[in-house]
Design a protein around this motif. Structure first.
Motif, PDB file in Angstrom:
ATOM      1  N   TYR A   1      -5.696  -2.556  -6.881  1.00 55.53           N
ATOM      2  CA  TYR A   1      -6.057  -1.193  -6.493  1.00 55.53           C
ATOM      3  C   TYR A   1      -7.474  -0.877  -6.950  1.00 55.53           C
ATOM      4  O   TYR A   1      -8.292  -0.379  -6.172  1.00 55.53           O
TER       5      TYR A   1
ATOM      6  N   THR B   1      -4.866   0.475   6.744  1.00 52.52           N
ATOM      7  CA  THR B   1      -3.593   0.762   6.077  1.00 52.52           C
ATOM      8  C   THR B   1      -3.857   1.568   4.804  1.00 52.52           C
ATOM      9  O   THR B   1      -3.174   2.554   4.527  1.00 52.52           O
ATOM     10  N   GLU B   2      -4.867   1.163   4.056  1.00 49.92           N
ATOM     11  CA  GLU B   2      -5.175   1.788   2.769  1.00 49.92           C
ATOM     12  C   GLU B   2      -5.656   3.229   2.922  1.00 49.92           C
ATOM     13  O   GLU B   2      -5.483   4.044   2.020  1.00 49.92           O
TER      14      GLU B   2
ATOM     15  N   VAL C   1       0.855  -1.185   0.000  1.00 46.97           N
ATOM     16  CA  VAL C   1       0.000   0.000   0.000  1.00 46.97           C
ATOM     17  C   VAL C   1       0.898   1.244   0.000  1.00 46.97           C
ATOM     18  O   VAL C   1       1.691   1.445   0.913  1.00 46.97           O
ATOM     19  N   TYR C   2       0.772   2.037  -1.058  1.00 49.02           N
ATOM     20  CA  TYR C   2       1.708   3.133  -1.328  1.00 49.02           C
ATOM     21  C   TYR C   2       1.049   4.464  -0.987  1.00 49.02           C
ATOM     22  O   TYR C   2      -0.016   4.783  -1.513  1.00 49.02           O
ATOM     23  N   HIS C   3       1.707   5.198  -0.108  1.00 46.57           N
ATOM     24  CA  HIS C   3       1.182   6.508   0.298  1.00 46.57           C
ATOM     25  C   HIS C   3       2.102   7.628  -0.159  1.00 46.57           C
ATOM     26  O   HIS C   3       3.305   7.422  -0.315  1.00 46.57           O
TER      27      HIS C   3
ATOM     28  N   MET D   1      -4.562   5.969  -0.081  1.00 49.26           N
ATOM     29  CA  MET D   1      -3.446   5.339  -0.809  1.00 49.26           C
ATOM     30  C   MET D   1      -3.494   5.752  -2.279  1.00 49.26           C
ATOM     31  O   MET D   1      -4.563   5.967  -2.838  1.00 49.26           O
ATOM     32  N   LYS D   2      -2.302   5.815  -2.903  1.00 50.28           N
ATOM     33  CA  LYS D   2      -2.251   6.235  -4.301  1.00 50.28           C
ATOM     34  C   LYS D   2      -2.043   5.047  -5.229  1.00 50.28           C
ATOM     35  O   LYS D   2      -2.251   5.150  -6.425  1.00 50.28           O
TER      36      LYS D   2
ATOM     37  N   GLY E   1      -4.705   5.346   5.229  1.00 53.61           N
ATOM     38  CA  GLY E   1      -3.569   6.181   5.619  1.00 53.61           C
ATOM     39  C   GLY E   1      -3.741   6.945   6.910  1.00 53.61           C
ATOM     40  O   GLY E   1      -2.760   7.333   7.528  1.00 53.61           O
TER      41      GLY E   1
END
Ligand code: WTA
Length: 576
Positions: free
Chosen positions: A430, A363-364, A228-230, A420-421, A366
């Motif tokens: 996603y 988590t997603e 999961v990318y922030h 998340m991005k 943020g």
């Protein structure tokens, strides 16, 4: 539909600046939060600047930033100290050519060097990837390989769990706690040596709001863990919720008990407190009721953020475990990660004279989205209400909003600043979250009451929540079938009074293996050694055959029904 609760604990004035929720919101808006940051004028930003350097430049360098303790260390670092350490580490990374957008992972126990490293990573514009110290070989390898990490900060002890030969992209290993000597031919670098010779000032990398910040791996019900990318923009929400939900004031001493391997340990163990300039308590080592209470007393903690499993364990340890520890410094207590039992809320009132404020997020997401904030009436058992500016709803499977008290998919209107991005390397995963246009689908089921409070009911998928840790059954099953005795495995969460759920595995054995207690132990130990202790099944049951769909998928739903003695539901797709 779940039980309807009517009990209400009235809100209370927490401090003079924030007499009630509505006034607090009127006094501090999302726009105020945005305007606070440097990019508002310059267009450029860096989380580590906002969380650390800025306090120094604005004359608060001598304020305490990190209050660290474990069994053998007790150290205090000011904001100036943090700025200096993270500058040095940023310079070390630069020296080895590591920069913007590259992934640098951290795999080490909770200790000050972890925090210096993480901030240094952010200063060069790299993306930080914190891992739990408890992870074993496979868990570590999967995450480093998927993210394409180029560097890892770890200890000589934990390095034994890193399969370097299978990680071609991993070029640099930064070893904390110097002994044994690093091997430069293997890309090994000594943290201490490099830090000593690195310059203490640096020009940090200025970023855009959509540049990377952090990757947290988390579990779903299928496939390997998801990255999961922030991005930097999340800071708006970390700062805002630090004020509105955590109620942080300049003089506060704040303790978030979560490990940075979990999003709570970064969003609320690093970013929210330091963006708000408070003293942040970090405790290393294992959970122990008395140590925890003594930590609150010794540090005079005012704001405390923990998780239901911890509160239940403290409740289980009883009032005597306080042993006269003085908790009167506490002003505000919060919980996250799993359903907070009404019983625990009542117990908190009695023993801590504190209402435990439940908060919901993922988590997603943020950062926090549905919460009990200071001053708001608490209904024990409810996660609270959406933050101002956040729209939540309960949707049916076609995306229609359902009436109050109807159970359905808990959804959030997109976007919000800390959303998340991406899922690293997996755009398909996603988009699953956004399959209903305009909404993020959480995977939780819940209902809303007629006053807009949300009540958690369960997960819609098979994700297991044990002691607040999110475990994907697929990851455990994949490890189980690597054991020579295991033919097939299906894994479910079984309700448990303290841990919320425990992991239970149903296993069919290969030819030539006989069920035995010793074999159960051996299999559990195998998962523990390969993944982590918390992913190992606490219960194993052998079966001749597991229920499967005609396409060969193990039906966890049927396993769960067996376990709970419930009807198994629709079996039209079962194999035979
Ligand atoms: C669960 C990040 C009930 C939920 C913080 C969610 C909760 C998952 C609560 C996210 C709560 C989190 N009440 N359940 N207050 N908070 N959860 O990403 O199922 O590790 O989807 O947590 O934890 O887990 P994650």
């Amino acid at each position: 539909m779940g039980q309807v609760h009517n009990e209400i604990i009235p809100g209370r004035v927490l401090n003079s600046n924030m007499p009630d929720y509505d006034r607090a919101v009127a006094e501090f808006t999302w726009e105020d939060a945005e305007r606070h940051f440097s990019w508002y004028d310059t267009g450029k930003v860096n989380m580590a600047f906002e969380a650390v350097d800025r306090h120094v430049l604005e004359g608060r360098g001598n304020a305490r930033a990190l209050l660290y303790s474990d069994a053998s260390r007790e150290e205090v670092y000011t904001y100036s100290d943090l700025m200096e350490r993270s500058n040095r580490f940023g310079n070390v990374l630069r020296k080895y050519g590591i920069g913007k957008g590259e992934r640098v992972f951290i795999f080490m126990p909770r200790q000050p060097e972890l925090y210096f490293s993480l901030l240094g990573i952010l200063k060069v514009g790299a993306v930080a990837g914190p891992l739990f110290e408890a992870f074993m070989e496979t868990a570590v390898k999967d995450r480093l390989a998927d993210s394409g990490a180029v560097a890892l900060v770890t200890t000589p002890e934990l390095l034994k769990r890193v399969k370097r030969e299978e990680l071609p992209e991993l070029r640099h290993i930064i070893l904390v706690g110097g002994d044994p000597d690093p091997d430069p031919d293997q890309g090994e670098i000594s943290f201490e040596e490099e830090m000593a010779s690195a310059p203490s000032d640096m020009e940090l990398e200025w970023l855009g709001l959509d540049d990377g910040l952090i990757i947290h791996y988390t579990s779903g019900s299928t496939g390997k863990p998801k990255g999961v990318y922030h991005v930097q923009r999340a800071m708006i929400q970390h700062y805002y919720t630090g004020k509105i939900v955590l109620d942080l004031q300049p003089e506060d001493i704040y303790w978030c008990t979560a490990d940075p391997g979990w999003v709570t340990g970064t969003s609320y163990g690093i970013f929210a407190p330091w963006l708000n300039g408070v003293a942040n308590v970090i405790r290393g080592g294992r959970f122990s009721p008395l140590d925890w209470y003594k930590s609150i007393e010794r540090n005079a903690v005012t704001v405390w953020y923990s998780a239901p499993t911890a509160f239940r364990m403290l409740m289980g340890a009883g009032k005597n475990s306080l042993e006269g520890a003085d908790l009167s410094s506490l002003r505000h207590v919060m919980s996250v990660g799993e359903p907070l039992n009404p019983e625990v809320v009542r117990w908190g009132e009695k023993v801590y004279q504190q209402r435990i404020h439940d908060t919901w997020w993922m988590t997603e997401t943020g950062a926090q989205l549905i919460c009990n904030y200071p001053g708001m009436d608490i209904k024990p058992g409810s996660m609270g209400r959406p933050l101002p500016g956040i729209e939540a709803a309960i949707l049916d499977d076609r995306g229609n909003v359902v009436p109050p008290y109807t159970m359905g998919n808990l959804a959030i209107r997109t976007p919000w600043p800390s959303m998340m991005k991406m899922i690293w390397n997996n755009p398909a995963k996603y988009s699953e979250y956004f399959r209903i246009p305009g909404w993020y689908i959480s995977g939780d089921s819940a209902y809303m009451d007629d006053e807009g409070y949300y009540w958690f009911q369960g997960r819609i998928d098979d994700v297991i929540n044990t002691s607040g840790e999110r475990i994907g059954p697929f990851e455990v099953e994949s490890k189980l079938v690597e054991h020579p005795a295991v033919a097939e495995a299906g894994v479910i969460g079984k309700p448990d009074a303290v841990r919320g759920e425990i992991i239970k595995a149903f296993i069919s054995l290969r030819e030539g293996y006989l069920p035995s207690a010793a074999l159960k132990e051996e299999i559990a130990a195998f998962v523990k050694a390969g993944l982590s202790a918390h992913a190992a099944p606490r219960e194993i049951e052998f079966k001749d055959k597991l229920p499967k769909t005609r396409s060969g998928k193990i039906m966890r739903r049927v396993l769960k029904a067996w376990e709970l003695h419930l009807p198994a539901g629709d079996l039209s797709t079962i194999e035979d």
